[in-house]
Design an enzyme around this catalytic site. Structure first.
Site, PDB file in Angstrom:
ATOM      1  N   ASP A  21      20.750 -19.307  49.734  1.00 21.24           N
ATOM      2  CA  ASP A  21      20.764 -19.374  48.273  1.00 21.24           C
ATOM      3  C   ASP A  21      19.811 -20.465  47.765  1.00 21.24           C
ATOM      4  OD1 ASP A  21      21.689 -18.628  45.735  1.00 21.24           O
ATOM      5  OD2 ASP A  21      23.788 -18.557  46.395  1.00 21.24           O
ATOM      6  N   ASP A  37      22.141 -12.854  39.606  1.00 19.84           N
ATOM      7  CA  ASP A  37      23.325 -12.195  40.179  1.00 19.84           C
ATOM      8  C   ASP A  37      23.781 -10.951  39.415  1.00 19.84           C
ATOM      9  OD1 ASP A  37      23.318 -14.233  41.974  1.00 19.84           O
ATOM     10  OD2 ASP A  37      25.270 -15.052  41.419  1.00 19.84           O
TER      11      ASP A  37
END
Ligand SMILES: *[C@@H]1O[C@H](CO)[C@@H](O)[C@H](O)[C@H]1NC(C)=O
Ligand SMILES: *[C@@H]1O[C@H](CO)[C@@H](O)[C@H](O)[C@H]1NC(C)=O
Ligand SMILES: *[C@@H]1O[C@H](CO)[C@@H](O)[C@H](O)[C@H]1NC(C)=O
Ligand SMILES: *[C@@H]1O[C@H](CO)[C@@H](O)[C@H](O)[C@H]1NC(C)=O
Ligand SMILES: *[C@@H]1O[C@H](CO)[C@@H](O)[C@H](O)[C@H]1NC(C)=O
Ligand SMILES: *[C@@H]1O[C@H](CO)[C@@H](O)[C@H](O)[C@H]1NC(C)=O
Ligand SMILES: *[C@@H]1O[C@H](CO)[C@@H](O)[C@H](O)[C@H]1NC(C)=O
Ligand SMILES: *[C@@H]1O[C@H](CO)[C@@H](O)[C@H](O)[C@H]1NC(C)=O
Ligand SMILES: *[C@@H]1O[C@H](CO)[C@@H](O)[C@H](O)[C@H]1NC(C)=O
Length: 452
Positions: free
Chosen positions: A150, A262
């Site tokens: 991430d 996301d």
């Protein structure tokens, strides 16, 4: 991002990719990930429950291969003081991550883990920046097969959001150069992602900025190289949210890259990601996949039609397909969608690496960037023929036509045997065009076999 940007980037030569041993990462990953189902509330019990359900309900037999833990598996208080290794939360994972990985392996799956290219993960657990070699070695020793990496909490000196500041001389290659834009307007910060990136006001990249040399790309390369140094094949899944145009450089770094921020279980968000990814088909092929984010099938209030659209297009865009729900609670309808043979076969085609691409937008003119009416007409080549998706964003049923003269893979004068993939029906031999009814928010998927 504007279509102009995408067209400009289309002229950039392909970045040399990596071919991991054993064909790992050649095709988009299929599996399960804990995040969309449980967020931070994970433990070994939930991960093994998912693995067992994936096996019992036929997902493993359908090709789903990975069972992955997302964020929040480690100890928030920090690393081991002596070895500097990350430490599993032993309340959640009583025999450590290695113990869980062993059990997942015993069920016949590969096991994936998560970290972030920053001081902390997005959930504020210890991050990997500066510890890439140690962490890659730890993951390999635990039997990890997949790393989702991430982009939360990079230290300030790694920011890419500064247009004219001097690069920190201790980092090489340098991240930022002062840029100019072809239309003479100054570069602006593009805020559609979590972190601003320099981009021209008209959507074109800033001349003088080589996105490959920026800090974000460098951070992700460092972990990629650390993984390659291990005596274990670990699929590397970049999750930097599409910042710094990873589709232009990440094929040399990992096997997939998130191209957007996301997903969440809403129709609005699915359409936004679909629109963004509709411009990026050219950048994907074997060993390098645009990741449209994990599936929301089973979550929220998506209708059966919306679930079909989500899965049809994610599969045809050759995104990794990671189920993100409590598998034990999946409806029969959703199990059928996630195990659709023809769409999984298209996604996993060993001969054709290119994803489907839009051949016509539909309601909007071609190449329109529009988050509520993305491209509606898609096609792609496969071993069994040409797959065509007809997507209806409207709230009422409409007739949609697959017209051979518009579809690049089809011969306008050809005759094809046509299969309806969702109805699982043979529509027979057809010339020129095929018209079908498509319900609200639904997608018809047709397979054209050349056999008349
Ligand atoms: C990415 O790299 C792989 C492996 O070298 C290569 O097969 C593929 O064509 C590359 N992708 C693109 C879009 O060039
Ligand atoms: C481990 O997780 C549990 C449950 O979330 C939490 O209560 C505990 O504080 C965590 N322990 C450590 C060492 O982080
Ligand atoms: C960037 O612009 C600033 C201000 O205009 C200038 O001082 C600096 O030298 C430039 N940096 C580079 C690397 O060109
Ligand atoms: C960008 O930087 C990379 C790495 O230094 C280099 O290989 C590539 O040629 C550069 N691209 C352009 C367009 O200058
Ligand atoms: C790498 O791993 C393989 C299989 O686990 C093992 O046989 C081999 O000895 C290892 N090589 C090194 C250099 O550690
Ligand atoms: C689903 O719909 C119900 C009832 O309309 C609502 O309470 C709930 O918040 C919705 N869930 C999601 C995830 O949108
Ligand atoms: C082609 O069709 C066969 C038979 O239905 C199936 O087993 C195979 O997975 C399909 N392959 C592709 C790439 O569609
Ligand atoms: C998106 O497309 C629809 C249909 O053409 C149009 O009504 C809408 O205004 C567009 N949205 C934007 C933000 O341009
Ligand atoms: C469909 O209906 C929803 C809910 O009533 C509405 O918000 C949306 O704008 C409608 N979409 C179109 C394309 O008409």
């Amino acid at each position: 991002m504007s279509p102009a940007l995408v067209l400009a980037l289309a002229t950039i030569p392909a970045v040399l990719g990596l071919q991991l041993p054993g064909g790992v990462g050649k095709l988009p990953a299929l599996g399960w990930n804990s995040w969309n189902a449980y967020g931070c509330d994970i433990d070994e019990t939930r991960i093994l429950q998912a693995a067992n359900a994936m096996k019992d309900k036929g997902f493993q037999a359908a090709g789903y291969e990975y069972v992955n833990s997302d964020d929040c598996w480690s100890q928030m208080s920090g690393r081991d003081a002596v070895t500097h290794q990350l430490l599993p939360n032993f309340t959640k994972f009583p025999e450590g991550i290695q113990g869980t990985a062993n059990k997942v392996h015993d069920l016949g799956f590969k096991f994936g883990i998560y970290s972030s290219a920053g001081t902390m993960t997005c959930g504020r657990y210890p991050g990997s920046i500066g510890y890439e070699a140690i962490d890659a070695e730890t993951f390999a020793s635990w039997g990890v097969d997949y790393l989702k990496y991430d982009n939360c909490f990079p230290p300030e000196e790694w920011y890419d959001d500064c247009l004219s500041c001097e690069p920190d001389p201790s980092f090489s290659p340098t991240g930022i150069v002062n840029g100019t834009c072809s239309n003479s307007t100054p570069p602006v910060h593009h805020y559609s992602f979590d972190r601003p990136i320099p981009i021209c006001a008209d959507g074109w990249p800033v001349d003088g900025i080589n996105y490959t040399t920026k800090f974000t790309a460098l951070k992700f390369r460092i972990m990629g190289n650390a993984l390659l140094a291990q005596n274990r094949t670990i699929l590397y899944s970049l999750c930097e949210w599409g910042v710094d145009l990873p589709w232009t450089w990440a094929n040399g770094t990992g096997q997939s890259w998130r191209m957007s921020n996301d997903i969440n279980p809403s129709w609005t968000r699915i359409l936004q990601i679909l629109n963004q990814n509709s411009f990026l088909s050219d950048y994907a092929d074997f060993y390098g996949h645009n990741d449209a984010d994990m599936l929301e099938v089973g979550n929220g209030n998506l209708t059966n039609a919306e679930v079909r659209t989500h899965f049809s297009l994610w599969a045809m865009m050759k995104s990794p397909l990671l189920i993100g729900t409590d598998v034990t609670k999946l409806s029969d309808h959703n199990i059928g969608v996630l195990q659709n043979k023809a769409l999984l076969a298209f996604n996993q085609d060993p001969v054709y690496g290119k994803p489907a691409a839009p051949y016509k937008w539909g309601i909007n003119p071609d190449w329109t960037y529009n988050t509520t009416f993305p491209a509606q007409y898609w096609s792609g080549a496969s071993s069994n023929g040409t797959m065509v998706a007809l997507f209806n964003p409207l709230n009422q049923t409409v007739k949609m036509t697959a017209d051979y003269k518009e579809i690049p893979e089809l011969d306008a004068k050809g005759c094809y045997r046509v299969m309806d993939i969702w109805d699982n029906t043979d529509l027979g031999r057809k010339k020129k065009k095929v018209t079908v009814n498509v319900g609200p928010h639904d997608t018809a998927v047709l397979l054209f076999k050349n056999s008349c």
